[in-house]
Design a protein around this motif. Structure first.
Motif, PDB file in Angstrom:
ATOM      1  N   MET A   1       0.850  -1.191   0.000  1.00  0.00           N
ATOM      2  CA  MET A   1       0.000   0.000   0.000  1.00  0.00           C
ATOM      3  C   MET A   1       0.887   1.242   0.000  1.00  0.00           C
ATOM      4  O   MET A   1       1.658   1.468   0.933  1.00  0.00           O
ATOM      5  CB  MET A   1      -0.927   0.019   1.216  1.00  0.00           C
ATOM      6  N   PHE A   2       0.792   2.029  -1.074  1.00  0.00           N
ATOM      7  CA  PHE A   2       1.529   3.277  -1.170  1.00  0.00           C
ATOM      8  C   PHE A   2       0.659   4.409  -0.646  1.00  0.00           C
ATOM      9  O   PHE A   2      -0.509   4.536  -1.023  1.00  0.00           O
ATOM     10  CB  PHE A   2       1.921   3.568  -2.623  1.00  0.00           C
ATOM     11  N   LEU A   3       1.235   5.236   0.236  1.00  0.00           N
ATOM     12  CA  LEU A   3       0.553   6.404   0.781  1.00  0.00           C
ATOM     13  C   LEU A   3       1.389   7.631   0.467  1.00  0.00           C
ATOM     14  O   LEU A   3       2.620   7.563   0.378  1.00  0.00           O
ATOM     15  CB  LEU A   3       0.379   6.266   2.301  1.00  0.00           C
ATOM     16  N   ASN A   4       0.715   8.762   0.319  1.00  0.00           N
ATOM     17  CA  ASN A   4       1.399  10.011  -0.018  1.00  0.00           C
ATOM     18  C   ASN A   4       0.824  11.124   0.850  1.00  0.00           C
ATOM     19  O   ASN A   4      -0.385  11.381   0.815  1.00  0.00           O
ATOM     20  CB  ASN A   4       1.192  10.334  -1.507  1.00  0.00           C
ATOM     21  N   GLY A   5       1.689  11.773   1.625  1.00  0.00           N
ATOM     22  CA  GLY A   5       1.246  12.826   2.529  1.00  0.00           C
ATOM     23  C   GLY A   5       0.563  13.987   1.832  1.00  0.00           C
ATOM     24  O   GLY A   5      -0.257  14.684   2.432  1.00  0.00           O
ATOM     25  N   LYS A   6       0.856  14.189   0.543  1.00  0.00           N
ATOM     26  CA  LYS A   6       0.206  15.272  -0.204  1.00  0.00           C
ATOM     27  C   LYS A   6      -1.229  14.925  -0.596  1.00  0.00           C
ATOM     28  O   LYS A   6      -2.025  15.805  -0.893  1.00  0.00           O
ATOM     29  CB  LYS A   6       1.024  15.594  -1.462  1.00  0.00           C
ATOM     30  N   TYR A   7      -1.522  13.610  -0.601  1.00  0.00           N
ATOM     31  CA  TYR A   7      -2.847  13.143  -1.007  1.00  0.00           C
ATOM     32  C   TYR A   7      -3.360  12.154   0.044  1.00  0.00           C
ATOM     33  O   TYR A   7      -3.483  10.946  -0.229  1.00  0.00           O
ATOM     34  CB  TYR A   7      -2.780  12.483  -2.383  1.00  0.00           C
ATOM     35  N   PRO A   8      -3.666  12.642   1.260  1.00  0.00           N
ATOM     36  CA  PRO A   8      -4.040  11.740   2.359  1.00  0.00           C
ATOM     37  C   PRO A   8      -5.359  11.007   2.136  1.00  0.00           C
ATOM     38  O   PRO A   8      -5.659  10.061   2.866  1.00  0.00           O
ATOM     39  CB  PRO A   8      -4.132  12.687   3.558  1.00  0.00           C
ATOM     40  N   PHE A   9      -6.121  11.419   1.148  1.00  0.00           N
ATOM     41  CA  PHE A   9      -7.423  10.790   0.865  1.00  0.00           C
ATOM     42  C   PHE A   9      -7.282   9.500   0.062  1.00  0.00           C
ATOM     43  O   PHE A   9      -8.265   8.771  -0.103  1.00  0.00           O
ATOM     44  CB  PHE A   9      -8.315  11.766   0.082  1.00  0.00           C
ATOM     45  N   GLY A  10      -6.089   9.202  -0.455  1.00  0.00           N
ATOM     46  CA  GLY A  10      -5.955   8.076  -1.369  1.00  0.00           C
ATOM     47  C   GLY A  10      -4.854   7.105  -0.999  1.00  0.00           C
ATOM     48  O   GLY A  10      -3.980   7.389  -0.179  1.00  0.00           O
ATOM     49  N   HIS A  11      -4.904   5.942  -1.603  1.00  0.00           N
ATOM     50  CA  HIS A  11      -3.824   4.961  -1.488  1.00  0.00           C
ATOM     51  C   HIS A  11      -3.679   4.263  -2.828  1.00  0.00           C
ATOM     52  O   HIS A  11      -4.571   4.322  -3.691  1.00  0.00           O
ATOM     53  CB  HIS A  11      -4.129   3.921  -0.397  1.00  0.00           C
ATOM     54  N   ALA A  12      -2.547   3.608  -3.018  1.00  0.00           N
ATOM     55  CA  ALA A  12      -2.310   2.839  -4.237  1.00  0.00           C
ATOM     56  C   ALA A  12      -1.774   1.468  -3.853  1.00  0.00           C
ATOM     57  O   ALA A  12      -0.733   1.377  -3.200  1.00  0.00           O
ATOM     58  CB  ALA A  12      -1.311   3.567  -5.141  1.00  0.00           C
ATOM     59  N   SER A  13      -2.502   0.429  -4.229  1.00  0.00           N
ATOM     60  CA  SER A  13      -2.036  -0.943  -4.036  1.00  0.00           C
ATOM     61  C   SER A  13      -1.754  -1.507  -5.428  1.00  0.00           C
ATOM     62  O   SER A  13      -2.684  -1.676  -6.233  1.00  0.00           O
ATOM     63  CB  SER A  13      -3.086  -1.780  -3.312  1.00  0.00           C
ATOM     64  N   LEU A  14      -0.493  -1.772  -5.712  1.00  0.00           N
ATOM     65  CA  LEU A  14      -0.059  -2.047  -7.070  1.00  0.00           C
ATOM     66  C   LEU A  14       0.135  -3.536  -7.337  1.00  0.00           C
ATOM     67  O   LEU A  14       0.546  -4.298  -6.457  1.00  0.00           O
ATOM     68  CB  LEU A  14       1.264  -1.318  -7.347  1.00  0.00           C
ATOM     69  N   ASP A  15      -0.132  -3.929  -8.594  1.00  0.00           N
ATOM     70  CA  ASP A  15       0.198  -5.282  -9.040  1.00  0.00           C
ATOM     71  C   ASP A  15       1.709  -5.446  -9.172  1.00  0.00           C
ATOM     72  O   ASP A  15       2.210  -6.578  -9.222  1.00  0.00           O
ATOM     73  CB  ASP A  15      -0.463  -5.560 -10.397  1.00  0.00           C
ATOM     74  N   GLY A  16       2.406  -4.352  -9.233  1.00  0.00           N
ATOM     75  CA  GLY A  16       3.862  -4.352  -9.303  1.00  0.00           C
ATOM     76  C   GLY A  16       4.359  -2.963  -9.627  1.00  0.00           C
ATOM     77  O   GLY A  16       3.568  -2.069  -9.944  1.00  0.00           O
ATOM     78  N   TRP A  17       5.652  -2.767  -9.520  1.00  0.00           N
ATOM     79  CA  TRP A  17       6.227  -1.493  -9.946  1.00  0.00           C
ATOM     80  C   TRP A  17       7.549  -1.757 -10.631  1.00  0.00           C
ATOM     81  O   TRP A  17       8.193  -2.798 -10.438  1.00  0.00           O
ATOM     82  CB  TRP A  17       6.345  -0.488  -8.816  1.00  0.00           C
ATOM     83  N   LEU A  18       7.940  -0.820 -11.480  1.00  0.00           N
ATOM     84  CA  LEU A  18       9.051  -1.008 -12.400  1.00  0.00           C
ATOM     85  C   LEU A  18      10.143   0.029 -12.179  1.00  0.00           C
ATOM     86  O   LEU A  18       9.879   1.146 -11.739  1.00  0.00           O
ATOM     87  CB  LEU A  18       8.553  -0.899 -13.848  1.00  0.00           C
TER      88      LEU A  18
END
Length: 217
Positions: free
Chosen positions: A91-108
């Protein structure tokens, strides 16, 4: 970047953590471009008024979940120029966008050290209309999902691997497509999505029901 990647211990933890934020599969509903859920239904879910249906046992969902690891390995073989990374229950979180998260199938990581989102989709093509949605383009709801991931991660690009499966005359046919999106080319769309997500999340926090946005027929 103000991005943090968490690896949650269990799927139950991951499900609980994502419930309180906007995820990639939620994003298209906010814009009225999700064929399965309206923005009102998403608002009801995020405010605790509606329990979403558990579709994890549906055959097509199980197929996609179980096929993902093998399609990721095939991508590594076909595109050795990328370093492919993955962590279970990420789960990726970003302090600039506290309303969202990103759960990725992978990253490159490409040969220049740039970071990218890797997304995987498996689809059964049952109607000609479904095939048209993949004709030299990404279906709108999946495109918006990728925009959301680029927003939260602040990565430079994204690659979507799609396996399109169809059956004709008792034979199974599989077509694999790859779509690459450069962040610099879609920044205006990312900015529009960010604005819409911020507005929607404010409505969630204030429990103010949004106006219904219907998808185009």
């Amino acid at each position: 970047m103000a991005v943090e990647m968490m690896q949650l211990c269990s799927r139950e933890e991951w499900l609980q953590a994502r419930a309180g934020r906007i995820g990639g599969s939620d994003a298209s509903a906010i814009l009225g471009m999700n064929p399965y859920r309206t923005n009102i239904e998403l608002w009801q879910i995020k405010t605790g008024q509606l329990v979403p249906e558990d579709i994890s046992d549906k055959p097509y969902v199980k197929y996609g979940t179980e096929a993902e690891q093998y399609l990721r390995e095939l991508f590594k073989l076909d595109f050795p120029e990328y370093q492919v990374c993955y962590e279970e229950n990420n789960m990726f979180l970003n302090g600039k966008y506290p309303f969202g998260h990103a759960s990725l199938d992978g990253w490159l990581i490409d040969q220049n050290g740039r970071l990218g989102v890797w997304e995987c989709k498996t689809t059964n093509i049952l109607q000609s209309m479904q095939k048209e949605k993949w004709d030299h383009r990404i279906p709108d709801n999946y495109y918006i999902q990728i925009l959301h991931y680029l927003l939260i991660t602040e990565f430079d690009f994204a690659i979507l691997k799609a396996q399109l499966k169809s059956e004709f005359g008792g034979e199974i046919y599989i077509q694999t497509k790859h779509y690459k999106i450069e962040r610099s080319e879609v920044q205006a769309d990312i900015d529009l999505l960010e604005s819409s997500e911020r507005k929607f999340w404010k409505q969630v926090q204030e429990r103010k029901r949004p106006d219904l946005i219907l998808p185009n027929i």
